[in-house]
Design a protein around this motif. Sequence first.
Motif, PDB file in Angstrom:
ATOM      1  N   ARG A 282       0.823  -1.192   0.000  1.00 35.01           N
ATOM      2  CA  ARG A 282       0.000   0.000   0.000  1.00 35.01           C
ATOM      3  C   ARG A 282       0.863   1.250   0.000  1.00 35.01           C
ATOM      4  NH1 ARG A 282      -3.865  -0.344   4.838  1.00 35.01           N
ATOM      5  NH2 ARG A 282      -4.827   1.407   3.813  1.00 35.01           N
ATOM      6  N   PRO A 283       0.392   2.351  -0.593  1.00 36.23           N
ATOM      7  CA  PRO A 283       1.174   3.581  -0.642  1.00 36.23           C
ATOM      8  C   PRO A 283       1.397   4.168   0.737  1.00 36.23           C
ATOM      9  CG  PRO A 283      -1.076   3.960  -1.396  1.00 36.23           C
ATOM     10  CD  PRO A 283      -0.909   2.477  -1.260  1.00 36.23           C
ATOM     11  N   VAL A 284       2.426   5.049   0.826  1.00 32.91           N
ATOM     12  CA  VAL A 284       2.763   5.658   2.109  1.00 32.91           C
ATOM     13  C   VAL A 284       1.568   6.385   2.696  1.00 32.91           C
ATOM     14  CG1 VAL A 284       4.192   7.413   3.227  1.00 32.91           C
ATOM     15  CG2 VAL A 284       5.211   5.852   1.583  1.00 32.91           C
ATOM     16  N   ALA A 285       0.775   7.072   1.851  1.00 31.60           N
ATOM     17  CA  ALA A 285      -0.384   7.810   2.357  1.00 31.60           C
ATOM     18  C   ALA A 285      -1.326   6.885   3.112  1.00 31.60           C
ATOM     19  CB  ALA A 285      -1.134   8.467   1.196  1.00 31.60           C
ATOM     20  N   ALA A 286      -1.544   5.672   2.586  1.00 34.18           N
ATOM     21  CA  ALA A 286      -2.427   4.732   3.265  1.00 34.18           C
ATOM     22  C   ALA A 286      -1.818   4.286   4.580  1.00 34.18           C
ATOM     23  CB  ALA A 286      -2.703   3.527   2.371  1.00 34.18           C
ATOM     24  N   ARG A 287      -0.491   4.134   4.627  1.00 32.24           N
ATOM     25  CA  ARG A 287       0.166   3.723   5.875  1.00 32.24           C
ATOM     26  C   ARG A 287       0.058   4.821   6.929  1.00 32.24           C
ATOM     27  NH1 ARG A 287       2.565  -0.897   4.419  1.00 32.24           N
ATOM     28  NH2 ARG A 287       3.141  -1.104   2.245  1.00 32.24           N
ATOM     29  N   LEU A 288       0.089   6.078   6.500  1.00 29.77           N
ATOM     30  CA  LEU A 288      -0.095   7.174   7.452  1.00 29.77           C
ATOM     31  C   LEU A 288      -1.500   7.118   8.040  1.00 29.77           C
ATOM     32  CD1 LEU A 288       1.642  10.132   5.591  1.00 29.77           C
ATOM     33  CD2 LEU A 288       2.587   8.657   7.363  1.00 29.77           C
ATOM     34  N   ALA A 289      -2.504   6.805   7.195  1.00 31.18           N
ATOM     35  CA  ALA A 289      -3.861   6.657   7.696  1.00 31.18           C
ATOM     36  C   ALA A 289      -3.943   5.498   8.681  1.00 31.18           C
ATOM     37  CB  ALA A 289      -4.837   6.435   6.538  1.00 31.18           C
ATOM     38  N   ASP A 290      -3.210   4.385   8.392  1.00 29.65           N
ATOM     39  CA  ASP A 290      -3.182   3.266   9.318  1.00 29.65           C
ATOM     40  C   ASP A 290      -2.672   3.688  10.687  1.00 29.65           C
ATOM     41  OD1 ASP A 290      -4.208   1.426   7.614  1.00 29.65           O
ATOM     42  OD2 ASP A 290      -2.295   0.492   7.092  1.00 29.65           O
ATOM     43  N   ALA A 291      -1.681   4.601  10.683  1.00 24.84           N
ATOM     44  CA  ALA A 291      -1.082   5.025  11.942  1.00 24.84           C
ATOM     45  C   ALA A 291      -2.063   5.822  12.783  1.00 24.84           C
ATOM     46  CB  ALA A 291       0.164   5.860  11.668  1.00 24.84           C
ATOM     47  N   ASN A 292      -3.028   6.490  12.140  1.00 25.33           N
ATOM     48  CA  ASN A 292      -3.985   7.298  12.882  1.00 25.33           C
ATOM     49  C   ASN A 292      -5.333   7.278  12.162  1.00 25.33           C
ATOM     50  OD1 ASN A 292      -5.385   9.056  14.449  1.00 25.33           O
ATOM     51  ND2 ASN A 292      -4.168  10.862  13.944  1.00 25.33           N
ATOM     52  N   PRO A 293      -6.178   6.309  12.468  1.00 27.70           N
ATOM     53  CA  PRO A 293      -7.459   6.219  11.772  1.00 27.70           C
ATOM     54  C   PRO A 293      -8.381   7.389  12.041  1.00 27.70           C
ATOM     55  CG  PRO A 293      -7.383   4.677  13.593  1.00 27.70           C
ATOM     56  CD  PRO A 293      -5.994   5.217  13.431  1.00 27.70           C
ATOM     57  N   ALA A 294      -8.075   8.203  13.037  1.00 28.22           N
ATOM     58  CA  ALA A 294      -8.901   9.372  13.337  1.00 28.22           C
ATOM     59  C   ALA A 294      -8.401  10.627  12.638  1.00 28.22           C
ATOM     60  CB  ALA A 294      -8.949   9.602  14.848  1.00 28.22           C
ATOM     61  N   ALA A 295      -7.341  10.503  11.828  1.00 25.96           N
ATOM     62  CA  ALA A 295      -6.755  11.687  11.201  1.00 25.96           C
ATOM     63  C   ALA A 295      -7.690  12.331  10.188  1.00 25.96           C
ATOM     64  CB  ALA A 295      -5.440  11.305  10.516  1.00 25.96           C
ATOM     65  N   GLY A 296      -8.521  11.537   9.533  1.00 25.39           N
ATOM     66  CA  GLY A 296      -9.452  12.065   8.547  1.00 25.39           C
ATOM     67  C   GLY A 296     -10.883  11.754   8.938  1.00 25.39           C
ATOM     68  N   THR A 297     -11.716  11.537   7.939  1.00 30.28           N
ATOM     69  CA  THR A 297     -13.131  11.267   8.180  1.00 30.28           C
ATOM     70  C   THR A 297     -13.384   9.767   8.341  1.00 30.28           C
ATOM     71  OG1 THR A 297     -13.775  13.211   6.902  1.00 30.28           O
ATOM     72  CG2 THR A 297     -15.450  11.525   7.209  1.00 30.28           C
ATOM     73  N   TYR A 298     -14.261   9.419   9.258  1.00 30.51           N
ATOM     74  CA  TYR A 298     -14.729   8.051   9.434  1.00 30.51           C
ATOM     75  C   TYR A 298     -16.099   7.944   8.780  1.00 30.51           C
ATOM     76  CZ  TYR A 298     -17.096   4.183  11.898  1.00 30.51           C
ATOM     77  OH  TYR A 298     -17.833   3.059  12.198  1.00 30.51           O
ATOM     78  N   VAL A 299     -16.247   6.990   7.862  1.00 31.76           N
ATOM     79  CA  VAL A 299     -17.513   6.776   7.163  1.00 31.76           C
ATOM     80  C   VAL A 299     -18.002   5.356   7.432  1.00 31.76           C
ATOM     81  CG1 VAL A 299     -18.733   6.820   4.954  1.00 31.76           C
ATOM     82  CG2 VAL A 299     -16.828   8.395   5.358  1.00 31.76           C
ATOM     83  N   ALA A 300     -19.246   5.221   7.850  1.00 35.79           N
ATOM     84  CA  ALA A 300     -19.849   3.917   8.129  1.00 35.79           C
ATOM     85  C   ALA A 300     -20.871   3.590   7.055  1.00 35.79           C
ATOM     86  CB  ALA A 300     -20.520   3.919   9.503  1.00 35.79           C
ATOM     87  N   LEU A 301     -20.703   2.424   6.424  1.00 36.98           N
ATOM     88  CA  LEU A 301     -21.631   1.927   5.425  1.00 36.98           C
ATOM     89  C   LEU A 301     -22.280   0.660   5.964  1.00 36.98           C
ATOM     90  CD1 LEU A 301     -19.263   1.996   2.279  1.00 36.98           C
ATOM     91  CD2 LEU A 301     -20.449   3.930   3.321  1.00 36.98           C
TER      92      LEU A 301
END
Length: 310
Positions: free
Chosen positions: A32-51
């Motif tokens: 996975r790209p580095v950007a995705a790994r940064l999201a892995d490090a902090n799942p609250a960094a962006g938006t949480y969407v529930a489907l």
Amino acid sequence: MGPRTGVRCWGLAAAAGLVLIAATACAAGHGRPVAARLADANPAAGTYVALGDSYTSAPLTLNELGSPAGCLRSDKSYPALVARALHPAGFADVSCYGAHTADMLAAQHTLTGRNRPQLSALSRHDSLVTIQIGGNDVGFGRVLATCAALSLTDPWGAPCRAHYTSGGTDRLGRAIAALQPRIAALLAGARRRAPRARVLLLGYPDLLPVRGGGCWPAVPLARGDVAYLRGEEIRMNRMLAAQAARAGDTYVDTFTPSVGHDACQPGDAKWVEGLIPSSVALPFHPDAAGEQAMAREVLAALHRRGGRPS
């Protein structure tokens, strides 16, 4: 990883002031790209969407929120609880009562209005996506109604199993198998729309007891059908787990921790309600305790290495 790759990664880290995170990403090599790994490090960094469907929206557990009202979303749902625990930068719950996988890409019409295609809520700014879907595709409500009616004809036998396996084919098993490509397409669609996000696919909690013949009429199933239908739910969850693994996403097992908390259990011990609920919830759906249990499993999955169960 070659020398030039290492230099490039460390250079990016110095420029961003994120040496430790970049080192972890570089060590991981391909994937996975580095950007995705940064999201892995902090799942609250962006938006949480529930489907998801009604097991996500938690109908009738009070304090409904969002639009359209016909989706029956509750502030007692596991997405709402996860959001309160994580404090993400943004939160959107677009789950809806009665949702099918088709409603991920097309608008769903409820009694009080139109719910937009659920995948349209995703964007590159998302850091966490949870998905729980599939029960309506295999006819969860219709199957329960059919089996309840058949239980009156042979309460000690297995009339429902006989009905769904007549002719030598297990029609429920076939429906679950037919759902596989739709789940795969859904996960791929979520990844395209939210490339930085951690994607968690949830299974369904245990509805029926491990032993015994059930608890008619609280759960109106013939004694011999309890094990059959429980086996079909296990088959469904195994399929979901396999699709999550194939997509490289996280499967959240809500079934195992819910064993012993099925709809036949007394009072506060149950996490899923029966035909006549003993707490505020839709029949044959998780109550507030069940939603809390699913929220715990989501949060636990987020704290495991790489967001994947150990």
